[in-house]
Design a protein around this motif. Structure first.
Motif, PDB file in Angstrom:
ATOM      1  N   TYR A 547       0.814  -1.213   0.000  1.00 30.22           N
ATOM      2  CA  TYR A 547       0.000   0.000   0.000  1.00 30.22           C
ATOM      3  C   TYR A 547       0.852   1.269   0.000  1.00 30.22           C
ATOM      4  O   TYR A 547       0.354   2.371  -0.190  1.00 30.22           O
ATOM      5  CB  TYR A 547      -0.931   0.012   1.227  1.00 30.22           C
ATOM      6  CG  TYR A 547      -0.190   0.087   2.547  1.00 30.22           C
ATOM      7  CD1 TYR A 547       0.018   1.297   3.199  1.00 30.22           C
ATOM      8  CD2 TYR A 547       0.305  -1.067   3.139  1.00 30.22           C
ATOM      9  CE1 TYR A 547       0.687   1.361   4.399  1.00 30.22           C
ATOM     10  CE2 TYR A 547       0.979  -1.025   4.339  1.00 30.22           C
ATOM     11  CZ  TYR A 547       1.164   0.190   4.971  1.00 30.22           C
ATOM     12  OH  TYR A 547       1.843   0.260   6.170  1.00 30.22           O
ATOM     13  N   MET A 548       2.184   1.151   0.191  1.00 31.97           N
ATOM     14  CA  MET A 548       3.054   2.318   0.229  1.00 31.97           C
ATOM     15  C   MET A 548       4.107   2.214  -0.869  1.00 31.97           C
ATOM     16  O   MET A 548       4.824   1.215  -0.974  1.00 31.97           O
ATOM     17  CB  MET A 548       3.748   2.442   1.598  1.00 31.97           C
ATOM     18  CG  MET A 548       2.765   2.690   2.740  1.00 31.97           C
ATOM     19  SD  MET A 548       3.621   2.915   4.320  1.00 31.97           S
ATOM     20  CE  MET A 548       4.525   4.430   3.987  1.00 31.97           C
ATOM     21  N   ALA A 549       4.215   3.251  -1.668  1.00 34.71           N
ATOM     22  CA  ALA A 549       5.124   3.230  -2.810  1.00 34.71           C
ATOM     23  C   ALA A 549       6.569   3.412  -2.398  1.00 34.71           C
ATOM     24  O   ALA A 549       7.476   3.090  -3.169  1.00 34.71           O
ATOM     25  CB  ALA A 549       4.724   4.324  -3.798  1.00 34.71           C
ATOM     26  N   ASP A 550       6.829   3.921  -1.182  1.00 33.36           N
ATOM     27  CA  ASP A 550       8.212   4.170  -0.779  1.00 33.36           C
ATOM     28  C   ASP A 550       8.836   2.982  -0.052  1.00 33.36           C
ATOM     29  O   ASP A 550       9.927   3.084   0.478  1.00 33.36           O
ATOM     30  CB  ASP A 550       8.300   5.421   0.097  1.00 33.36           C
ATOM     31  CG  ASP A 550       7.423   5.316   1.345  1.00 33.36           C
ATOM     32  OD1 ASP A 550       6.630   4.345   1.425  1.00 33.36           O
ATOM     33  OD2 ASP A 550       7.547   6.192   2.224  1.00 33.36           O
ATOM     34  N   GLN A 551       8.118   1.869   0.007  1.00 35.84           N
ATOM     35  CA  GLN A 551       8.670   0.647   0.570  1.00 35.84           C
ATOM     36  C   GLN A 551       8.861  -0.384  -0.540  1.00 35.84           C
ATOM     37  O   GLN A 551       8.197  -0.335  -1.577  1.00 35.84           O
ATOM     38  CB  GLN A 551       7.739   0.077   1.651  1.00 35.84           C
ATOM     39  CG  GLN A 551       7.674   0.915   2.911  1.00 35.84           C
ATOM     40  CD  GLN A 551       6.856   0.226   3.990  1.00 35.84           C
ATOM     41  OE1 GLN A 551       6.505  -0.946   3.864  1.00 35.84           O
ATOM     42  NE2 GLN A 551       6.557   0.954   5.053  1.00 35.84           N
ATOM     43  N   GLN A 552       9.772  -1.323  -0.307  1.00 37.03           N
ATOM     44  CA  GLN A 552      10.023  -2.380  -1.282  1.00 37.03           C
ATOM     45  C   GLN A 552       8.734  -3.171  -1.541  1.00 37.03           C
ATOM     46  O   GLN A 552       8.050  -3.601  -0.603  1.00 37.03           O
ATOM     47  CB  GLN A 552      11.107  -3.327  -0.777  1.00 37.03           C
ATOM     48  CG  GLN A 552      11.331  -4.561  -1.629  1.00 37.03           C
ATOM     49  CD  GLN A 552      11.973  -4.231  -2.975  1.00 37.03           C
ATOM     50  OE1 GLN A 552      13.062  -3.676  -3.042  1.00 37.03           O
ATOM     51  NE2 GLN A 552      11.290  -4.575  -4.041  1.00 37.03           N
ATOM     52  N   ILE A 553       8.406  -3.320  -2.808  1.00 38.25           N
ATOM     53  CA  ILE A 553       7.191  -4.050  -3.194  1.00 38.25           C
ATOM     54  C   ILE A 553       7.601  -5.331  -3.921  1.00 38.25           C
ATOM     55  O   ILE A 553       8.531  -5.341  -4.734  1.00 38.25           O
ATOM     56  CB  ILE A 553       6.293  -3.186  -4.088  1.00 38.25           C
ATOM     57  CG1 ILE A 553       5.830  -1.944  -3.313  1.00 38.25           C
ATOM     58  CG2 ILE A 553       5.086  -3.992  -4.582  1.00 38.25           C
ATOM     59  CD1 ILE A 553       4.994  -0.996  -4.139  1.00 38.25           C
ATOM     60  N   TYR A 554       6.899  -6.405  -3.606  1.00 33.53           N
ATOM     61  CA  TYR A 554       7.157  -7.719  -4.200  1.00 33.53           C
ATOM     62  C   TYR A 554       5.900  -8.211  -4.911  1.00 33.53           C
ATOM     63  O   TYR A 554       4.780  -7.784  -4.588  1.00 33.53           O
ATOM     64  CB  TYR A 554       7.541  -8.737  -3.123  1.00 33.53           C
ATOM     65  CG  TYR A 554       8.828  -8.446  -2.409  1.00 33.53           C
ATOM     66  CD1 TYR A 554      10.007  -9.099  -2.769  1.00 33.53           C
ATOM     67  CD2 TYR A 554       8.880  -7.527  -1.360  1.00 33.53           C
ATOM     68  CE1 TYR A 554      11.202  -8.851  -2.097  1.00 33.53           C
ATOM     69  CE2 TYR A 554      10.073  -7.269  -0.693  1.00 33.53           C
ATOM     70  CZ  TYR A 554      11.223  -7.934  -1.067  1.00 33.53           C
ATOM     71  OH  TYR A 554      12.398  -7.681  -0.410  1.00 33.53           O
ATOM     72  N   LEU A 555       6.108  -9.109  -5.858  1.00 36.26           N
ATOM     73  CA  LEU A 555       4.982  -9.795  -6.488  1.00 36.26           C
ATOM     74  C   LEU A 555       4.961 -11.220  -5.945  1.00 36.26           C
ATOM     75  O   LEU A 555       5.935 -11.970  -6.097  1.00 36.26           O
ATOM     76  CB  LEU A 555       5.136  -9.825  -8.017  1.00 36.26           C
ATOM     77  CG  LEU A 555       4.030 -10.591  -8.763  1.00 36.26           C
ATOM     78  CD1 LEU A 555       2.687  -9.865  -8.627  1.00 36.26           C
ATOM     79  CD2 LEU A 555       4.388 -10.770 -10.234  1.00 36.26           C
TER      80      LEU A 555
END
Length: 631
Positions: A547-555
């Motif tokens: 939900y936050m773009a400034d944290q690492q996002i994974y699929l």
């Protein structure tokens, strides 16, 4: 009156004994002086090799490798000695007494051989030889490396041996012919004959003419591909003697001359290659047995419904590259080892999807169509004899092969090429060098304007660069397969790939869009964007919906029980859940994490950094444009 003294009579008889009368008639002839009933002698037409677990091994009268049990049945022994059976009867005669019908006199004659004595002698002879295991000692037809590094070209009915070192400064001996049988510690049994190498080696002019012929095809990369084709011909003839056996795959559309090229190659290789258009991996193994002949496949298309069969054949080629062994069970519930040492050639319109471990073991050459009205290519009538002359040249040049290979590999190392590239392309170039030159490369040769190793490597550098680009890591290709897969769409709508839907879901997170069609679409197909809590590696924390773009996002990609992901990878090399292993090997990825996709209970997933699926910079730019425009 005193009677006879019985004790004195007995003593007198004992002091002067007499032979008892022979009531059997004439005795059988005594064996010859010095005869040892357990000795086969030095003139025996059968050679004992040794034994292993009550199995006994021999070279028979025709130098074929024969295995017998402990029974040594009469028919087996007769077959072992064949036309030399008289030797056996003379060495271990079986006598019988006969009566002359006319004179009524009795005499002893030879009536075959004494099977019991032959059995004893042969078992003892093998015992004296010691343990013998044909695996690793038996060598079939084709090229092999001898005990001292020499080349042994086993032609079935004889061996041509060359490349032996000279003795105490003497001139290196010329190649010589040997009968089938023991040579050093290896057994080269008598087998159906192959065409023998010519008496005279191919001159440099003939090799140049052959290269000119190869250049008449329209190679996509010009003379580079034609030269690599020539190099493979050299490697294919030397297969079993090489440390590594590089393979070749020729691709090209219909009308590019693949069939005529295969015909030319088959004429050059003759019976030193197994040529086929439809064979299984098991069939190839059975045909090769212990042979090291080249294997040539034509029209091995990736989409002809035999993908599983072809995958096994390519795996066999991978084993043959380094001579790795495989075990197969027999009908007797025993394991049998098979070691392939052959160079493979494939041709098709498109080559198969090749894992990196297969792609970097072969060179892929591309043909293009001939222009309309191009006259058909013709081959000289004498081309079949060229192959025999080329093989003779390879034998005569073999003495410098190791030095030549070292020179090319050292130059490739100096230029920064990997070990596998040195093994594959260094071997090809070294084999080509044996055909095109008469001495090992020398960096300070004043007759050469440029060190020929450096020049050759520079020449084929584009081919190696293409191989590098195509030999992607399996994990990279797996995630690319996922990203490019198009997801189903509602009627009238355009299908878009996974990467596009992941990008949309990221844009919704960046722009804080509450309702996201993209996230719902991904969930329906077994995927979800997530954050990873600190400490998850130790199992103390899990995952959160991103939900936050400034944290690492994974699929998160669901495991093999998810039908939607199964459909994405169906028919690929990553089907049946293999995608889980491949994706988990990506940098920063990890597997076996529970994720609630929003469609039921949590599912096991592999977690992949989203940057492996989409270009994050491009997504951020698109999100910014949409935010500014209010879209």
């Amino acid at each position: 009156m005193t009677g006879p003294d019985p004790i004195a009579d007995i003593a007198a008889a004992a002091s002067a004994p007499r032979d008892a009368p022979d009531l059997r008639g004439d005795a059988a002839p005594a064996p010859a002086d010095g005869y040892d009933e357990a000795d086969l002698g030095t003139d025996c037409p059968v050679s004992p090799l040794g034994y292993l677990k009550q199995r006994y091994f021999f070279l028979d009268h025709a130098s074929q490798l024969i295995e017998l049990g402990t029974e040594f049945r009469k028919g087996e022994v007769i077959a072992l000695f064949g036309e030399k059976i008289r030797w056996l009867e003379n060495r271990f005669p079986q006598h019988k007494e006969v009566t002359d019908k006319r004179t009524k006199e009795k005499e002893w004659i030879i009536d075959g051989f004494n099977q019991k004595e032959v059995q004893r002698a042969m078992i003892i002879a093998c015992a004296k030889r010691g343990l013998f295991d044909p695996i690793g000692r038996e060598r079939g037809r084709g090229a092999h490396r001898g005990d001292d590094g020499e080349i042994v070209l086993h032609c079935g009915s004889g061996m041509l041996v060359g490349g032996k070192p000279g003795v105490r400064g003497r001139k290196r001996p010329q190649p010589s012919w040997h009968r089938p049988g023991l040579l050093g510690r290896y057994v080269y049994p008598n087998l159906p004959a192959l065409e023998k190498p010519a008496d005279a080696a191919a001159p440099a002019a003939l090799v140049d003419e052959l290269l000119d012929r190869l250049e008449t095809w329209r190679w996509k990369n010009g003379a580079i591909d034609a030269y690599l084709m020539l190099c493979w011909l050299g490697a294919a003839s030397l297969g079993g003697a090489l440390r590594n056996r590089p393979h070749l795959w020729i691709t090209g559309p219909s009308g590019a001359g693949k069939t005529s090229l295969q015909r030319m190659l088959r004429d050059l290789m003759g019976d030193w290659a197994i040529a086929t258009e439809d064979a299984t991996e098991a069939g190839v193994r059975q045909l090769l047995n212990q042979d090291t002949l080249a294997v040539m496949f034509d029209e091995i298309e990736p989409d002809d419904g035999n993908s599983d069969v072809h995958t096994k054949i390519v795996k066999l080629a991978r084993l043959a590259y380094s001579g790795s062994s495989s075990l197969r069970g027999t009908q007797n519930h025993e394991s049998r080892q098979f070691v392939a040492r052959s160079c493979f050639l494939f041709s098709s319109i498109h080559h198969h999807e090749l894992p990196s471990q297969d792609r970097n073991r072969m060179a892929i050459l591309h043909l293009t169509k001939f222009p309309p009205k191009t006259p058909p290519l013709t081959l000289p009538a004498e081309i079949k004899s060229w192959g025999a002359m080329l093989r003779r040249r390879l034998v005569e040049q073999w003495h410098r092969y190791d030095a030549t290979l070292d020179a090319y590999q050292m130059e490739m190392l100096r230029q920064g090429y990997s070990g596998r590239e040195q093994d594959t392309y260094g071997t090809l170039l070294a084999c080509g060098d044996l055909l095109t030159h008469d001495s090992a490369p020398d960096r300070i040769d004043l007759n050469e304007d440029e060190y020929r190793c450096a020049a050759a490597i520079k020449r084929i550098a584009p081919a190696i660069d293409r191989a590098r680009a195509e030999a992607e890591d399996t994990s990279e290709r797996c995630v690319r397969h996922l990203a490019s897969h198009r997801l189903p769409a509602r009627g009238g709508e355009m299908q878009e790939n996974v990467a596009r839907w992941v990008g949309r879901a990221l844009i919704d997170i960046i722009n804080r869009t509450e309702r996201s069609e993209a996230r719902s679409k991904l969930a329906m197909h077994g995927m979800k964007l997530v954050h990873v809590k600190p400490g998850h590696e130790a199992g103390r924390a899990g995952l959160l919906a991103a939900y936050m773009a400034d944290q690492q996002i994974y699929l998160a990609v669901a495991a093999k029980n998810n039908k939607a992901v199964q459909e994405i990878y169906a028919g690929s090399m990553w089907q049946n859940g293999v995608w889980m292993q491949a994706l988990a090997l990506l940098p920063g990825a990890f597997g076996n994490k529970k994720v609630n996709l929003g469609l039921g209970s949590p599912e096991g997933c592999t977690i992949v950094p989203v940057g492996e699926v989409v270009d994050l910079d491009e997504v951020r730019r698109e999100a910014h444009v949409l935010a500014v425009s209010g879209g």
